[in-house]
Structure formats: C-alpha cells, structure tokens
Design a protein around this motif. Structure first.
Motif, short mmCIF file in Angstrom:
data_model
loop_
_atom_site.label_atom_id
_atom_site.label_comp_id
_atom_site.label_asym_id
_atom_site.label_seq_id
_atom_site.Cartn_x
_atom_site.Cartn_y
_atom_site.Cartn_z
N ASP A 1 8.95 0.00 2.75
CA ASP A 1 7.84 -0.90 2.44
C ASP A 1 8.35 -2.31 2.22
O ASP A 1 7.68 -3.28 2.55
CB ASP A 1 7.06 -0.40 1.23
CG ASP A 1 6.28 0.85 1.58
OD1 ASP A 1 5.57 0.84 2.60
OD2 ASP A 1 6.42 1.85 0.87
N ASN B 1 -3.50 6.87 -0.09
CA ASN B 1 -2.88 5.55 -0.10
C ASN B 1 -3.54 4.75 -1.21
O ASN B 1 -4.71 4.95 -1.50
CB ASN B 1 -3.09 4.84 1.23
CG ASN B 1 -2.54 5.62 2.39
OD1 ASN B 1 -3.28 6.31 3.08
ND2 ASN B 1 -1.25 5.55 2.60
N ALA B 2 -2.76 3.87 -1.82
CA ALA B 2 -3.32 3.06 -2.90
C ALA B 2 -2.72 1.66 -2.87
O ALA B 2 -1.55 1.49 -2.50
CB ALA B 2 -3.03 3.72 -4.24
N ARG B 3 -3.51 0.71 -3.27
CA ARG B 3 -2.96 -0.63 -3.46
C ARG B 3 -2.02 -0.60 -4.65
O ARG B 3 -2.29 0.05 -5.66
CB ARG B 3 -4.08 -1.63 -3.72
CG ARG B 3 -4.91 -1.89 -2.51
CD ARG B 3 -5.92 -2.95 -2.77
NE ARG B 3 -6.73 -3.14 -1.59
CZ ARG B 3 -7.93 -3.63 -1.58
NH1 ARG B 3 -8.49 -4.02 -2.71
NH2 ARG B 3 -8.59 -3.76 -0.46
N VAL C 1 0.88 -1.16 0.00
CA VAL C 1 0.00 0.00 0.00
C VAL C 1 0.92 1.21 0.00
O VAL C 1 1.82 1.32 0.84
CB VAL C 1 -0.94 0.02 1.22
CG1 VAL C 1 -1.75 1.30 1.25
CG2 VAL C 1 -1.85 -1.20 1.20
N SER C 2 0.71 2.10 -0.96
CA SER C 2 1.60 3.26 -1.11
C SER C 2 1.30 4.33 -0.07
O SER C 2 0.23 4.37 0.52
CB SER C 2 1.43 3.86 -2.51
OG SER C 2 0.16 4.48 -2.62
N ARG D 1 1.52 -2.93 -6.60
CA ARG D 1 2.33 -4.14 -6.69
C ARG D 1 3.76 -3.72 -6.98
O ARG D 1 4.03 -3.10 -8.01
CB ARG D 1 1.78 -5.06 -7.76
CG ARG D 1 0.40 -5.56 -7.40
CD ARG D 1 -0.36 -6.27 -8.50
NE ARG D 1 0.36 -6.69 -9.68
CZ ARG D 1 0.30 -7.90 -10.20
NH1 ARG D 1 -0.46 -8.83 -9.65
NH2 ARG D 1 0.96 -8.19 -11.30
N THR E 1 1.89 6.74 -8.20
CA THR E 1 2.83 6.33 -7.17
C THR E 1 4.24 6.82 -7.49
O THR E 1 4.54 7.19 -8.62
CB THR E 1 2.84 4.80 -7.03
OG1 THR E 1 3.11 4.20 -8.30
CG2 THR E 1 1.50 4.29 -6.49
N SER F 1 0.38 0.25 -10.38
CA SER F 1 -0.78 0.71 -9.62
C SER F 1 -1.67 1.54 -10.51
O SER F 1 -1.21 2.15 -11.47
CB SER F 1 -0.32 1.56 -8.43
OG SER F 1 -1.42 2.04 -7.70
N SER G 1 3.00 7.74 -2.41
CA SER G 1 1.83 8.28 -3.11
C SER G 1 2.18 9.70 -3.53
O SER G 1 2.77 10.45 -2.75
CB SER G 1 0.60 8.32 -2.20
OG SER G 1 0.17 7.01 -1.90
#
Length: 160
Positions: free
Chosen positions: A76, A147-149, A51-52, A151, A99, A95, A141
C-alpha cells in the motif's frame, strides 16, 4: 516396487515445491505512493490515506510469525527511510474498521500486527532501532472481502 516408491517420493517433493510462495510483491508499485523521510521529519506523524484489504490471506507471509487479515499483492505504501537509529520508527493505522499491518523491512524481515495500536482494533509496529532503507507496508482488512478507509501513520513519536 522400489521404482514406484521413488516416483511417489519425487511426486511428493514436486507437490511441496509447487506450493506458491508469498504473493506479496515488494517491488511492485505501491497502491498509495512512496514517501521518503529522514530522522527528525516534520510533520510527525506523516499520514497517508489508504484503503485496507485485498484478496491475499496474510497467513501466507513467510517468516513473519502469524499474520492476520487480507492484503493486496502490491504494497500500500513504500517508505524510504534515512535514519541515524537514535529515534524509533512507529508504523501504525487509524481506522474505524478492524485493520491489520504487514511490513517488510530493509533487512528483508517480515513483521505483522493486528491490534497493538492505541485504540481498539488498530495495528502498530515499532522499530526501536530502525535501519535506513525501504519499508514495504500493507494495510490489511481483518475480514475477507472487506475494505475500509484508513490512515497510515509514520512517526518517531507515537502510535495511533
């Protein structure tokens, strides 16, 4: 008068020294884990869900040029990488949100990216001749308070 001038200079020096150092803690427990890889790893890419974001403005990262986005104090992810240096190391993010990426490499140097990834607003950092050692990785972010999901992709082949 001379005494006042000396006191003013001392106060100014103390104020400059009181400016906080970068708030990133490279030795903190990573938010999303530790990955140990060796040259030729499979599957490639290795993907870590993250999660960013965070509350620290990445502009504060010293010695990195200009970093963008907002990151946490703890990395992270931590990559422990063993390499012969013959293949590149590519760290990138996938994402749907905007990000950023901040990496502290084994040599202690900071590298940052905003939009160099394959698709739009995704970041990517490429080490053409990577070193063996620890890579501390932050996924930021772009906007404060978001915040964002995402990978996190670690690859020797391609960026995301």
């Amino acid at each position: 008068m001379k005494k006042v001038h000396v006191l003013a200079m001392a106060a100014s020096a103390a104020a400059i020294l009181a400016i906080p150092a970068a708030a990133q803690n490279v030795n903190a427990r990573p938010n999303f884990g530790v990955v140990t890889l060796r040259t030729g790893f499979t599957p490639d890419p290795r993907i870590i869900p993250v999660v960013s974001g965070g509350t620290i403005n990445a502009v504060r990262v010293r010695g990195s040029g200009v970093c963008r986005g907002f990151i946490s104090s703890s990395p992270d992810a931590r990559l422990v990488f063993n390499t012969d240096g013959n293949l590149p190391l590519i760290i990138s993010v996938d994402s749907s949100a905007d990000t950023t990426l901040v990496v502290n490499g084994p040599d202690g140097r900071w590298r940052c990216d905003d939009d160099s990834g394959v698709r739009g607003l995704n970041p990517s950092i490429r080490y053409a001749r990577p070193r063996s050692g620890r890579y501390e990785i932050w996924v930021g972010s772009y906007r404060s308070g978001t915040n964002a999901r995402a990978r996190l992709h670690i690859s020797e082949v391609r960026s995301q």
